[in-house]
Write a protein that holds these residues in place. Structure first.
Motif, PDB file in Angstrom:
ATOM      1  N   LEU A 402       0.836  -1.198   0.000  1.00  0.00           N
ATOM      2  CA  LEU A 402       0.000   0.000   0.000  1.00  0.00           C
ATOM      3  C   LEU A 402       0.872   1.248   0.000  1.00  0.00           C
ATOM      4  CD1 LEU A 402      -2.643  -0.994   2.706  1.00  0.00           C
ATOM      5  CD2 LEU A 402      -3.013  -0.876   0.244  1.00  0.00           C
ATOM      6  N   PRO A 403       0.428   2.323  -0.668  1.00  0.00           N
ATOM      7  CA  PRO A 403       1.190   3.573  -0.618  1.00  0.00           C
ATOM      8  C   PRO A 403       1.115   4.203   0.760  1.00  0.00           C
ATOM      9  CG  PRO A 403      -0.918   3.917  -1.720  1.00  0.00           C
ATOM     10  CD  PRO A 403      -0.783   2.436  -1.498  1.00  0.00           C
ATOM     11  N   ASP A 404       2.029   5.127   1.041  1.00  0.00           N
ATOM     12  CA  ASP A 404       2.050   5.785   2.344  1.00  0.00           C
ATOM     13  C   ASP A 404       0.740   6.496   2.648  1.00  0.00           C
ATOM     14  OD1 ASP A 404       4.542   4.859   2.810  1.00  0.00           O
ATOM     15  OD2 ASP A 404       5.573   6.786   2.631  1.00  0.00           O
ATOM     16  N   THR A 405       0.056   7.007   1.615  1.00  0.00           N
ATOM     17  CA  THR A 405      -1.176   7.744   1.831  1.00  0.00           C
ATOM     18  C   THR A 405      -2.310   6.869   2.338  1.00  0.00           C
ATOM     19  OG1 THR A 405      -1.692   7.442  -0.523  1.00  0.00           O
ATOM     20  CG2 THR A 405      -0.658   9.524   0.127  1.00  0.00           C
ATOM     21  N   GLU A 406      -2.156   5.533   2.302  1.00  0.00           N
ATOM     22  CA  GLU A 406      -3.190   4.632   2.794  1.00  0.00           C
ATOM     23  C   GLU A 406      -2.731   3.833   4.010  1.00  0.00           C
ATOM     24  OE1 GLU A 406      -4.580   2.172  -0.411  1.00  0.00           O
ATOM     25  OE2 GLU A 406      -5.633   3.810  -1.399  1.00  0.00           O
ATOM     26  N   GLN A 407      -1.568   4.187   4.562  1.00  0.00           N
ATOM     27  CA  GLN A 407      -1.067   3.434   5.712  1.00  0.00           C
ATOM     28  C   GLN A 407      -1.908   3.666   6.968  1.00  0.00           C
ATOM     29  OE1 GLN A 407       1.272   1.073   6.221  1.00  0.00           O
ATOM     30  NE2 GLN A 407       1.492   0.961   3.997  1.00  0.00           N
ATOM     31  N   GLY A 408      -2.482   4.869   7.113  1.00  0.00           N
ATOM     32  CA  GLY A 408      -3.356   5.116   8.252  1.00  0.00           C
ATOM     33  C   GLY A 408      -4.591   4.240   8.204  1.00  0.00           C
ATOM     34  N   LEU A 409      -5.144   4.088   7.007  1.00  0.00           N
ATOM     35  CA  LEU A 409      -6.301   3.209   6.839  1.00  0.00           C
ATOM     36  C   LEU A 409      -5.917   1.763   7.137  1.00  0.00           C
ATOM     37  CD1 LEU A 409      -9.134   2.438   5.931  1.00  0.00           C
ATOM     38  CD2 LEU A 409      -8.351   2.565   3.555  1.00  0.00           C
ATOM     39  N   ALA A 410      -4.771   1.327   6.602  1.00  0.00           N
ATOM     40  CA  ALA A 410      -4.334  -0.057   6.820  1.00  0.00           C
ATOM     41  C   ALA A 410      -4.082  -0.336   8.291  1.00  0.00           C
ATOM     42  CB  ALA A 410      -3.065  -0.342   6.006  1.00  0.00           C
ATOM     43  N   THR A 411      -3.402   0.586   8.976  1.00  0.00           N
ATOM     44  CA  THR A 411      -3.137   0.376  10.398  1.00  0.00           C
ATOM     45  C   THR A 411      -4.397   0.555  11.233  1.00  0.00           C
ATOM     46  OG1 THR A 411      -2.386   2.677  10.592  1.00  0.00           O
ATOM     47  CG2 THR A 411      -0.707   0.991  10.252  1.00  0.00           C
ATOM     48  N   GLY A 412      -5.342   1.376  10.745  1.00  0.00           N
ATOM     49  CA  GLY A 412      -6.634   1.467  11.418  1.00  0.00           C
ATOM     50  C   GLY A 412      -7.368   0.137  11.370  1.00  0.00           C
ATOM     51  N   LEU A 413      -7.299  -0.530  10.217  1.00  0.00           N
ATOM     52  CA  LEU A 413      -7.925  -1.851  10.085  1.00  0.00           C
ATOM     53  C   LEU A 413      -7.243  -2.877  10.989  1.00  0.00           C
ATOM     54  CD1 LEU A 413      -8.461  -1.980   6.218  1.00  0.00           C
ATOM     55  CD2 LEU A 413     -10.268  -2.006   7.939  1.00  0.00           C
ATOM     56  N   THR A 414      -5.913  -2.850  11.037  1.00  0.00           N
ATOM     57  CA  THR A 414      -5.214  -3.814  11.888  1.00  0.00           C
ATOM     58  C   THR A 414      -5.487  -3.547  13.365  1.00  0.00           C
ATOM     59  OG1 THR A 414      -3.176  -2.469  11.923  1.00  0.00           O
ATOM     60  CG2 THR A 414      -3.355  -4.143  10.203  1.00  0.00           C
ATOM     61  N   THR A 415      -5.574  -2.270  13.736  1.00  0.00           N
ATOM     62  CA  THR A 415      -5.890  -1.940  15.114  1.00  0.00           C
ATOM     63  C   THR A 415      -7.304  -2.380  15.466  1.00  0.00           C
ATOM     64  OG1 THR A 415      -4.432  -0.015  14.986  1.00  0.00           O
ATOM     65  CG2 THR A 415      -5.981  -0.071  16.809  1.00  0.00           C
ATOM     66  N   MET A 416      -8.243  -2.170  14.525  1.00  0.00           N
ATOM     67  CA  MET A 416      -9.609  -2.619  14.751  1.00  0.00           C
ATOM     68  C   MET A 416      -9.645  -4.138  14.928  1.00  0.00           C
ATOM     69  SD  MET A 416     -12.972  -2.261  12.313  1.00  0.00           S
ATOM     70  CE  MET A 416     -12.363  -3.550  11.218  1.00  0.00           C
ATOM     71  N   SER A 417      -8.882  -4.857  14.110  1.00  0.00           N
ATOM     72  CA  SER A 417      -8.823  -6.317  14.240  1.00  0.00           C
ATOM     73  C   SER A 417      -8.308  -6.710  15.611  1.00  0.00           C
ATOM     74  CB  SER A 417      -7.920  -6.901  13.148  1.00  0.00           C
ATOM     75  OG  SER A 417      -8.434  -6.634  11.867  1.00  0.00           O
TER      76      SER A 417
END
Length: 483
Positions: A402-417
């Motif tokens: 994923l590009p850096d601009t979507e890392q917050g979304l990706a880590t938000g998903l992992t944190t939610m998990s």
């Protein structure tokens, strides 16, 4: 790309990547890991002190659970929202604001003298956790390029967060016995000050791409859905799955998640673009993460009952027994990057979950003899190492490509998990134990409690094995993004 096309993947070595971290990178990592560890401690630090808090502040016994539930609701419910906010409006800003809120909430909680004020403090801590955790993770992933450096950073982050849950139980017991439960709040304040002093100097705001509107309908819908799901799961663990306050919110939350999916398909400013959920590594990586967190944290709950009600340990003694598990998680976080470098993230997840299943299965041999503590210590150490290796593998998998601009979304998903896994595991194990004890008398003998604990351990081990099989069958190895 298929799972067999591994020759096309520049996965674990990149010629442009420095062999070692710079001094600034090490300071950034220390700062972010300190914040993550502190937030992990907050999940469990008050658990052993709940009866004393209730007596001092005026909580009735049946309402004590809200001290923990109010925190969990906010930590899980708002994490996806804040993960996207970090991408759109700035991770550094959100991280600093969240740590400031943590300090304020901890100050208020430490001086609280009535239930409403204490719950407000726990809500503030939960919202701070929801804001800081994905922001810190995305700052971590964007500060280190994909490859060995990021794997090492995520490994240390995973080991310290897992160790934080164990440390919280031990530290909460020590502070409550030696000083006061109020120090479980006060201890956060110097950490928050430390981070707030250094963060503006060390952290830089990552590129946010083209700023877009925040998806308000999607944010409201998914936040309400997660709040309802966490509330339903928590209620199920306390009152049983047949209680309307358990299955009612769960059903409503599931409906809202479906509504959220259709909102995201139709909006141009999606909070969670449907395309990212269609990525194999994002979807199956997070499924693996939910099961990894659900199994290990719920096993701690089951073994806490065993140690206290079967072997007769005090709460502090039970917490100290889990120090071995904490050491295992640290070891797992340290060796995980090396395993990922040699085996790949997918194989690391499968191996970790498989070994965790075996280690958990060995606990089926415990009994009412004090000598069973040896089995518990060995099983939880090995299981802790394996579980953390799987968790780091999941974190690497779910943030790769994923590009850096979507890392917050990706880590938000992992944190939610992570939050959903922690929340759903305990009610599931609790219901299994309750079903075994429902036909017994009100007072349960150690042998009867053991009869309830063993089926829960068996189900826990089976879930680890099922998770390993699912990952083996369906997860495709993600391709590293170019550095």
């Amino acid at each position: 790309m298929t799972a067999q096309d591994t020759s096309l993947q520049p996965q674990f070595t990149h010629p442009k990547q420095p062999a070692r971290m710079t001094g600034r990178q090490r300071l950034i990592m220390a700062l972010l890991l300190t914040a993550s560890f502190t937030l992990a401690v907050d999940f469990s630090i008050l658990n052993v002190a709940l009866p004393r808090i209730g007596a001092d502040v005026g909580f009735s016994l049946e309402h004590l659970q809200w001290i923990a539930t109010s925190f969990a609701l906010c930590a899980a419910g708002f994490t996806l929202f804040f993960g996207r906010v970090a991408d759109l409006f700035g991770r550094k800003r959100l991280f600093i604001a969240g740590m400031a809120l943590l300090g304020i909430g901890s100050f208020v909680g430490g001086f609280a003298t009535e239930p409403g004020l204490l719950l407000a403090a726990r809500v503030a801590q939960g919202i701070a956790t929801a804001a800081v955790t994905p922001a810190a993770l995305s700052l971590l992933t964007t500060s280190f390029p994909e490859g060995p450096q990021r794997d090492k950073a995520l490994g240390l982050n995973g080991s310290l967060m897992a160790a934080g849950f164990t440390a919280g139980a031990i530290l909460g017991g020590l502070l409550t016995d030696l000083l006061s439960w109020r120090w479980a709040f006060f201890i956060n304040i110097p950490v928050a000050v430390f981070v707030l002093v250094l963060a503006p100097k060390l952290l830089t705001e990552s590129s946010r791409g083209t700023r877009t509107k925040l998806d308000a309908p999607g944010a409201v819908t998914v936040t309400l859905a997660l709040l309802l799901l966490v509330f339903g799961l928590t209620t199920a663990g306390q009152k049983g799955w047949s209680d309307p306050l358990a299955w009612g919110p769960l059903a409503a939350g599931a409906v809202l998640l479906l509504v959220f999916f259709f909102i995201e398909k139709r909006t141009a400013y999606a909070l969670v673009p449907v395309t990212i959920l269609r990525r194999n590594n994002i979807a199956w990586g997070n499924i693996a993460g939910i099961l990894a967190f659900a199994t290990e944290t719920s096993l701690v709950f089951v073994l806490t009952l065993y140690l206290q009600q079967v072997l007769g340990y005090t709460p502090l003694g039970a917490g100290l027994a889990f120090a071995v598990l904490g050491v295992g998680t640290v070891v797992g976080g340290l060796i995980a990057p090396k395993l990922i470098g040699r085996l790949g993230a997918k194989t690391t997840i499968i191996t970790g979950l498989g070994i965790q299943a075996a280690a958990t299965g060995s606990l089926l041999f415990i009994n009412t003899s004090p000598a069973s503590l040896i089995i518990v210590l060995i099983g939880t150490f090995i299981g802790g190492v394996a579980n953390l290796a799987a968790i780091v593998g999941f974190m690497v998998t779910a943030t790769t490509g994923l590009p850096d601009t979507e890392q917050g979304l990706a880590t938000g998903l992992t944190t939610m998990s992570q939050q959903v896994g922690i929340t759903m595991g305990i009610p599931a194990m609790s219901s299994i134990i309750a079903a075994s004890l429902s036909h017994r008398t009100a007072e349960h003998s150690p042998a009867q409690v053991l009869d309830g604990v063993l089926p829960a351990i068996g189900v826990n081990a089976a879930l680890c094995l099922v998770a390993a099989v699912l990952v083996s069958c369906f997860l495709r190895t993600p391709e590293r993004a170019a550095v």
